[in-house]
Enzyme design. Sequence first.
Site, PDB file in Angstrom:
ATOM      1  N   GLY A  29       0.611  -1.010   0.072  1.00  0.00           N
ATOM      2  CA  GLY A  29      -0.192   0.127  -0.135  1.00  0.00           C
ATOM      3  C   GLY A  29       0.739   1.160  -0.031  1.00  0.00           C
ATOM      4  O   GLY A  29       2.145   1.139  -0.414  1.00  0.00           O
ATOM      5  N   ASN A  30       0.176   2.243   0.234  1.00  0.00           N
ATOM      6  CA  ASN A  30       0.859   3.559   0.269  1.00  0.00           C
ATOM      7  C   ASN A  30       0.143   4.590   1.457  1.00  0.00           C
ATOM      8  O   ASN A  30      -0.856   4.196   1.880  1.00  0.00           O
ATOM      9  CB  ASN A  30       1.074   4.244  -1.350  1.00  0.00           C
ATOM     10  CG  ASN A  30      -0.341   4.470  -1.548  1.00  0.00           C
ATOM     11  OD1 ASN A  30      -0.998   5.620  -1.034  1.00  0.00           O
ATOM     12  ND2 ASN A  30      -0.678   3.885  -2.568  1.00  0.00           N
ATOM     13  N   HIS A  31       0.860   5.619   1.606  1.00  0.00           N
ATOM     14  CA  HIS A  31       0.336   6.671   2.526  1.00  0.00           C
ATOM     15  C   HIS A  31      -0.628   7.417   2.304  1.00  0.00           C
ATOM     16  O   HIS A  31      -1.118   8.461   2.995  1.00  0.00           O
ATOM     17  CB  HIS A  31       1.664   7.454   3.353  1.00  0.00           C
ATOM     18  CG  HIS A  31       2.523   6.691   3.924  1.00  0.00           C
ATOM     19  ND1 HIS A  31       2.033   5.822   5.267  1.00  0.00           N
ATOM     20  CD2 HIS A  31       3.811   6.040   3.857  1.00  0.00           C
ATOM     21  CE1 HIS A  31       3.393   5.181   5.726  1.00  0.00           C
ATOM     22  NE2 HIS A  31       4.353   5.219   4.866  1.00  0.00           N
TER      23      HIS A  31
END
Length: 229
Positions: A29-31
């Site tokens: 995933g990412n932020h």
Amino acid sequence: TPKQDLAGVKVFITAGGTHEAIDPVRFIGNHSTGRFGVEIAKQLQERGAKVTLLSANINENLLPASIEIIATPSANEMYQAVMELAPQYQIGVFAAAVADFRPETQAEMKVKKTGGEEETLTLKLVKNPDILASAVRRFPHLTTIGFAAETGNPTQVASYGREKAIRKQADLLALNQVGQGIGFGNVDTMLSILDKTGETLTSFSGSKPVIAKELSALIAATYQSKNHS
Ligand code: C5P
């Protein structure tokens, strides 16, 4: 209330960050929180638009009750939803942080470690579809806006932005410099707006809500000029 220059116009917005499954319990995933996409969604709704938010894992607390939400947790699910919706919509805002790659296969069972100290694990990743670029190609009637967050010095950022604007061919590309504490979270930011030839049309700076408002006015104007000329 701002002027109703998007009265009845159907808009979808992709927002949040995609999760690409490794196995039933793990993902890449990412932020991205989706906060900016939600802000733009609200501003477009204020101008009379009928807004659908394609949410990639946005926290429930950030989602306004007044906006129709479709959950699109992964890039492939988001791609499918956009391809189905786009024919009935007039504007597409592509604010999601979409993973460029996903694991080639998703394990049906939890991936187990074997226990050895020297053990390594290799994941093979394959390319995700570029949702924005595909939508621009397939749906020429759609007014589109993409986002590019780039790192580097201002000259590098400008040149990545120009390249991306020309490659993706969205009507608008909003470019901002990120990294070293700029661009993420609840801080002032600056956006340059490029057209599909890579030329800078204008730029906005200030808090994200202020910028979202200015951006929404520009999206409305771009929609108007694309459809009444
Ligand atoms: O290539 P990059 O991720 O920097 O491009 C940013 C723009 O393209 C954003 O508007 C993003 O939502 C969109 N995008 C997309 N599908 C992808 C990758 C990016 O729609 N697979």
